[in-house]
Design a protein around this motif. Structure first.
Motif, short mmCIF file in Angstrom:
data_model
loop_
_atom_site.label_atom_id
_atom_site.label_comp_id
_atom_site.label_asym_id
_atom_site.label_seq_id
_atom_site.Cartn_x
_atom_site.Cartn_y
_atom_site.Cartn_z
N LEU A 51 0.74 -1.18 -0.01
CA LEU A 51 0.09 -0.03 -0.02
C LEU A 51 1.03 1.19 0.18
O LEU A 51 0.62 2.07 -0.79
CB LEU A 51 -0.91 -0.02 1.23
N ALA A 52 1.98 1.20 0.78
CA ALA A 52 2.87 2.54 0.75
C ALA A 52 3.50 2.55 -0.43
O ALA A 52 3.65 3.77 -0.92
CB ALA A 52 3.96 2.25 1.83
N ALA A 53 3.88 1.54 -1.15
CA ALA A 53 4.51 1.70 -2.58
C ALA A 53 3.29 2.18 -3.63
O ALA A 53 3.88 3.08 -4.25
CB ALA A 53 5.02 0.50 -3.04
N VAL A 54 2.28 1.66 -3.40
CA VAL A 54 1.29 2.20 -4.60
C VAL A 54 0.95 3.86 -4.18
O VAL A 54 1.02 4.50 -4.93
CB VAL A 54 0.09 1.33 -4.44
N HIS A 55 1.00 4.07 -2.78
CA HIS A 55 0.45 5.76 -2.64
C HIS A 55 1.98 6.27 -2.93
O HIS A 55 1.54 7.54 -3.56
CB HIS A 55 0.48 5.83 -1.10
N ALA A 56 3.05 5.70 -2.95
CA ALA A 56 4.15 6.72 -3.36
C ALA A 56 4.20 6.86 -4.93
O ALA A 56 4.66 8.00 -5.32
CB ALA A 56 5.49 6.03 -2.91
N ALA A 57 3.70 5.90 -5.59
CA ALA A 57 3.89 5.92 -7.04
C ALA A 57 2.61 7.05 -7.25
O ALA A 57 2.72 7.68 -8.19
CB ALA A 57 3.56 4.62 -7.69
#
Length: 128
Positions: A75-81
């Motif tokens: 989820l953190a990776a998706v939000h960062a993207a």
């Protein structure tokens, strides 16, 4: 004749500006943005609209995290993207607005239209 020449120049300027804007938006729309967490072990890739295109999770990241922690990291990776895409969109809009003076051009186009509409409505119908 001078008025016609000025209007033609403004039309050419608007046309060039719209071409610039169109090219910039098209280029931006094809871009992909990534978000990385867990030292690059989890990478999310989204398009310019923030739609998820790819999610890569290394074997090490899978072993290192339990299900809940791995889910949070994804989820953190998706939000960062998504954030990277949003920042690029904001930058593009700011750059286009500053470079092309879109609001000035649109206001001038509106003014020209109103002038033409007013002039047309005041013409003598017999003159056509």
């Amino acid at each position: 004749m001078r008025i016609l020449t000025e209007q033609l120049e403004r039309l050419e300027q608007r046309s060039a500006t719209l071409a610039e804007v169109g090219a910039a938006v098209e280029q931006w729309a094809r871009r992909e943005f990534t978000g990385k967490v867990d030292q690059g072990g989890i990478v999310a890739t989204v398009d310019a609209s923030g739609n998820l295109l790819a999610l890569d999770i290394s074997g090490l990241s899978r072993r290192r995290h339990d299900g809940v922690t791995l889910g949070d990291a994804v989820l953190a990776a998706v939000h960062a993207a998504e954030q990277a895409a949003a920042e690029a969109r904001t930058t593009m809009m700011r750059d286009l607005g500053a470079g092309a003076h879109l609001s000035t051009l649109m206001n001038q186009a509106r003014h020209d239209f109103e002038v033409r509409t007013t002039a047309t409505s005041h013409q003598d119908p017999a003159q056509g």
